[in-house]
Design a protein around this motif. Structure first.
Motif, PDB file in Angstrom:
ATOM      1  N   UNK A 141      27.822  20.099  42.939  1.00 33.36           N
ATOM      2  CA  UNK A 141      29.115  20.134  43.649  1.00 33.36           C
ATOM      3  C   UNK A 141      29.958  21.305  43.144  1.00 33.36           C
ATOM      4  N   UNK A 142      30.687  21.943  44.038  1.00 39.00           N
ATOM      5  CA  UNK A 142      31.525  23.088  43.592  1.00 39.00           C
ATOM      6  C   UNK A 142      32.546  22.699  42.527  1.00 39.00           C
ATOM      7  N   UNK A 143      33.064  21.480  42.557  1.00 38.36           N
ATOM      8  CA  UNK A 143      34.104  21.086  41.594  1.00 38.36           C
ATOM      9  C   UNK A 143      33.596  21.068  40.164  1.00 38.36           C
ATOM     10  N   UNK A 144      32.255  20.947  39.978  1.00 35.79           N
ATOM     11  CA  UNK A 144      31.700  20.870  38.625  1.00 35.79           C
ATOM     12  C   UNK A 144      31.945  22.152  37.846  1.00 35.79           C
ATOM     13  N   UNK A 145      31.920  23.285  38.538  1.00 35.61           N
ATOM     14  CA  UNK A 145      32.157  24.554  37.852  1.00 35.61           C
ATOM     15  C   UNK A 145      33.569  25.076  38.051  1.00 35.61           C
ATOM     16  N   UNK A 146      34.246  24.654  39.136  1.00 32.05           N
ATOM     17  CA  UNK A 146      35.595  25.133  39.381  1.00 32.05           C
ATOM     18  C   UNK A 146      36.568  24.697  38.290  1.00 32.05           C
ATOM     19  N   UNK A 147      36.270  23.547  37.666  1.00 28.02           N
ATOM     20  CA  UNK A 147      37.170  23.081  36.613  1.00 28.02           C
ATOM     21  C   UNK A 147      37.193  24.029  35.402  1.00 28.02           C
ATOM     22  N   UNK A 148      36.133  24.862  35.258  1.00 29.60           N
ATOM     23  CA  UNK A 148      36.094  25.819  34.161  1.00 29.60           C
ATOM     24  C   UNK A 148      36.698  27.167  34.537  1.00 29.60           C
ATOM     25  N   UNK A 149      36.997  27.350  35.804  1.00 27.53           N
ATOM     26  CA  UNK A 149      37.553  28.614  36.273  1.00 27.53           C
ATOM     27  C   UNK A 149      39.076  28.552  36.182  1.00 27.53           C
ATOM     28  N   UNK A 150      39.673  29.412  35.379  1.00 24.95           N
ATOM     29  CA  UNK A 150      41.124  29.465  35.199  1.00 24.95           C
ATOM     30  C   UNK A 150      41.639  30.802  35.700  1.00 24.95           C
ATOM     31  N   UNK A 151      42.903  31.038  35.482  1.00 28.27           N
ATOM     32  CA  UNK A 151      43.503  32.319  35.886  1.00 28.27           C
ATOM     33  C   UNK A 151      42.901  33.503  35.143  1.00 28.27           C
ATOM     34  N   UNK A 152      42.245  33.225  33.996  1.00 30.54           N
ATOM     35  CA  UNK A 152      41.624  34.314  33.243  1.00 30.54           C
ATOM     36  C   UNK A 152      40.332  34.793  33.875  1.00 30.54           C
ATOM     37  N   UNK A 153      39.865  34.082  34.925  1.00 33.48           N
ATOM     38  CA  UNK A 153      38.663  34.467  35.658  1.00 33.48           C
ATOM     39  C   UNK A 153      37.453  34.578  34.741  1.00 33.48           C
ATOM     40  N   UNK A 154      37.186  33.494  34.015  1.00 33.14           N
ATOM     41  CA  UNK A 154      36.014  33.480  33.162  1.00 33.14           C
ATOM     42  C   UNK A 154      34.741  33.453  34.024  1.00 33.14           C
ATOM     43  N   UNK A 155      33.669  33.897  33.453  1.00 36.29           N
ATOM     44  CA  UNK A 155      32.356  33.797  34.084  1.00 36.29           C
ATOM     45  C   UNK A 155      31.716  32.496  33.614  1.00 36.29           C
ATOM     46  N   UNK A 156      31.205  31.707  34.577  1.00 35.97           N
ATOM     47  CA  UNK A 156      30.663  30.386  34.281  1.00 35.97           C
ATOM     48  C   UNK A 156      29.164  30.398  34.613  1.00 35.97           C
ATOM     49  N   UNK A 157      28.378  29.830  33.675  1.00 39.04           N
ATOM     50  CA  UNK A 157      26.919  29.759  33.849  1.00 39.04           C
ATOM     51  C   UNK A 157      26.474  28.320  33.630  1.00 39.04           C
ATOM     52  N   UNK A 158      25.385  27.954  34.357  1.00 39.93           N
ATOM     53  CA  UNK A 158      24.843  26.615  34.163  1.00 39.93           C
ATOM     54  C   UNK A 158      23.336  26.676  34.344  1.00 39.93           C
ATOM     55  N   UNK A 159      22.687  25.645  33.773  1.00 35.37           N
ATOM     56  CA  UNK A 159      21.223  25.578  33.896  1.00 35.37           C
ATOM     57  C   UNK A 159      20.795  24.134  33.681  1.00 35.37           C
ATOM     58  N   UNK A 160      19.658  23.776  34.359  1.00 38.21           N
ATOM     59  CA  UNK A 160      19.062  22.445  34.215  1.00 38.21           C
ATOM     60  C   UNK A 160      17.652  22.640  33.686  1.00 38.21           C
ATOM     61  N   UNK A 161      17.319  21.919  32.600  1.00 37.77           N
ATOM     62  CA  UNK A 161      16.006  21.998  31.972  1.00 37.77           C
ATOM     63  C   UNK A 161      15.424  20.596  31.894  1.00 37.77           C
ATOM     64  N   UNK A 162      14.074  20.530  32.085  1.00 38.11           N
ATOM     65  CA  UNK A 162      13.432  19.221  32.019  1.00 38.11           C
ATOM     66  C   UNK A 162      13.111  18.879  30.570  1.00 38.11           C
ATOM     67  N   UNK A 163      12.365  17.740  30.429  1.00 43.74           N
ATOM     68  CA  UNK A 163      12.112  17.258  29.067  1.00 43.74           C
ATOM     69  C   UNK A 163      11.141  18.159  28.302  1.00 43.74           C
ATOM     70  N   UNK A 164      10.447  19.049  28.980  1.00 42.17           N
ATOM     71  CA  UNK A 164       9.553  19.974  28.304  1.00 42.17           C
ATOM     72  C   UNK A 164      10.229  21.321  28.016  1.00 42.17           C
ATOM     73  N   UNK A 165      11.515  21.410  28.332  1.00 45.67           N
ATOM     74  CA  UNK A 165      12.240  22.648  28.097  1.00 45.67           C
ATOM     75  C   UNK A 165      12.026  23.701  29.150  1.00 45.67           C
ATOM     76  N   UNK A 166      11.513  23.292  30.355  1.00 45.21           N
ATOM     77  CA  UNK A 166      11.292  24.250  31.416  1.00 45.21           C
ATOM     78  C   UNK A 166      12.517  24.355  32.300  1.00 45.21           C
ATOM     79  N   UNK A 167      12.834  25.588  32.692  1.00 41.27           N
ATOM     80  CA  UNK A 167      13.989  25.834  33.532  1.00 41.27           C
ATOM     81  C   UNK A 167      13.761  25.262  34.912  1.00 41.27           C
TER      82      UNK A 167
END
Length: 457
Positions: free
Chosen positions: A69-95
């Motif tokens: 959902x867009x709101x999951x990352x928008x909460x980290x976006x402030x007026x400072x315009x930070x760059x936000x990154x995310x990733x999901x990995x499984x139990x074997x550490x695979x992207x």
């Protein structure tokens, strides 16, 4: 005007230095608190973002699937315009999915933080704050474990920390200015009694030695009392000087007037024999006047309450020999037997040689002038003692204390000044010795003793 050695400046410096050090510590603590507060605020956003993403992870087609959902990352976006990154990995550490392949952490580090880890990392030349959440699917059929990694740059954190620091800095500076103003006023108020004391001393008549009467705090009251003690000593010294001037003017007036009268009378004569008689009389008068002046000076110095000489080891037998040698010719000329008795060993005491020589000289001269035919100077070892014994008329016991007073004479001898025994008494007190007056051998004459305290040094 504050000088380099100003007490006001020294107090202000020694009070401001700790205050500046304390202010520096407060600023450092404020900076740490601002950073921690910003970290806590943004870490809560990271926590919320990882939780929102983890809730959207599902199991589809035998694999993990994420509908972000867009709101999951928008909460980290402030007026400072930070760059936000995310990733999901499984139990074997695979992207699985995400907009960046973020680095992970060891199982022990994640387990130690209860499945949610925050850390600062350097990734592709950027300083990031990363949050890692390790959790499982909530489906009863599948309990697949996975990691959600979210990171963002720290512009917002630093901006929030700067804002918090500026707020604390304004508060600290305001308190520092208030404390400094209060300190300056307090120092001026505390030093006001010292200013009053300085003005009171400066306004005094330099001729007065009256004590200072000025209400002061306890610390300055001690200084006032010290000044009053100094003034009291100066009053005693001045009284001693005035007494000397009065005594000298009274005692020297008569012989000086006699000299003037003798000279005037001689100038009226034409006979050289009368001139010679006048010169002889004037010479005798000047000799007595000189001796009187020296005795007055000695008595004044001994009576000075501030006179504290430094005593040193002296040999009583050597002083006695010197005194006998100096007065031998005068006694021999008058037909007086002057003798000396000393022990074989050297007798030493703490004293001043010139004062003890003067004391013996006065005692020998008194005995010679008042009719003695035999004078004995004696030194004893145990206890250390000086004695001068003569066979003259002596002094009745009832009058012995009176003879210690200045200008008191036991006879009408015009050559006497009444200062000899007074000077000896002053010298005895300077040395801590005991002066004794007693009858001489077989009850004839006078024996004067100076008994010194303690054992020989």
């Amino acid at each position: 005007m504050i000088t380099r050695n100003s007490l006001y400046r020294r107090l202000l410096t020694w009070l401001l230095l700790p205050m500046l050090a304390l202010g520096g510590l407060m600023l450092f603590q404020a900076w740490i608190d601002a950073r921690q507060t910003a970290d806590r605020a943004f870490d809560r956003l990271l926590e919320a973002a990882t939780l929102a993403i983890a809730e959207q992870v599902q199991w589809q087609d035998d694999r993990l699937w994420l509908d972000l959902p867009p709101a999951a990352l928008e909460m980290l976006a402030t007026d400072a315009e930070e760059r936000v990154f995310y990733a999901l990995y499984d139990n074997r550490g695979r992207f699985v999915t995400g907009n960046a392949e973020l680095p992970g952490a060891s199982d022990e580090a994640i387990a130690a933080d209860g499945g949610l880890l925050y850390r600062d990392i350097q990734w592709r030349g950027m300083a990031l704050r990363e949050g890692i959440r390790r959790t499982r699917l909530e489906d009863w059929r599948q309990r697949e474990r996975f990691d959600v990694r979210v990171a963002h740059t720290q512009e917002g954190r630093e901006r929030l920390a700067s804002q918090l620091l500026r707020g604390n800095l304004a508060y600290i500076l305001g308190m520092a200015l208030l404390a400094a103003a209060t300190m300056v006023i307090a120092i001026r108020t505390a030093l006001a009694p010292l200013t009053r004391l300085r003005r009171a001393i400066r306004a005094r008549d330099p001729r007065t030695l009256a004590p200072l009467e000025l209400p002061l705090p306890r610390e300055l009251a001690e200084l006032r009392e010290t000044l009053n003690e100094l003034l009291a000593r100066m009053r005693r010294v001045r009284a001693n000087q005035e007494r000397f001037i009065g005594d000298a003017s009274h005692q020297l007036r008569t012989p000086l007037a006699g000299l003037s009268a003798r000279a005037e009378l001689a100038l009226r004569q034409d006979d050289p024999a009368q001139w010679r008689q006048a010169l002889i009389a004037m010479q005798e008068t000047s000799t007595r006047t000189s001796r009187l002046a020296m005795q007055l000076l000695s008595l004044t110095r001994l009576d000075n309450p501030e006179y504290r000489p430094q005593l040193a080891p002296v040999a009583l037998d050597g002083i006695a020999r010197q005194a006998v040698k100096q007065h031998w010719s005068a006694c021999h000329r008058d037909g007086i037997d002057l003798g000396l008795e000393t022990p074989q060993n050297t007798v030493e005491v703490q004293g001043l040689d010139w004062q003890l020589e003067e004391a013996l000289g006065n005692l020998i001269d008194n005995a010679r002038r008042y009719g003695a035919h035999r004078i004995t100077v004696r030194v004893t070892e145990a206890p250390p003692m000086l004695e001068v014994e003569d066979d003259g008329p002596g002094i009745p016991e009832a009058k012995r204390l009176l003879m210690l007073r200045p200008f008191h004479r036991g006879s009408d001898d015009p050559d006497g000044s009444g200062l000899g025994l007074a000077i000896v008494d002053g010298i005895a007190r300077t040395h801590g010795a005991r002066l004794g007056l007693a009858d001489g051998h077989d009850g004839q004459g006078l024996k004067v003793t100076l008994s010194f305290p303690g054992d020989p040094p």
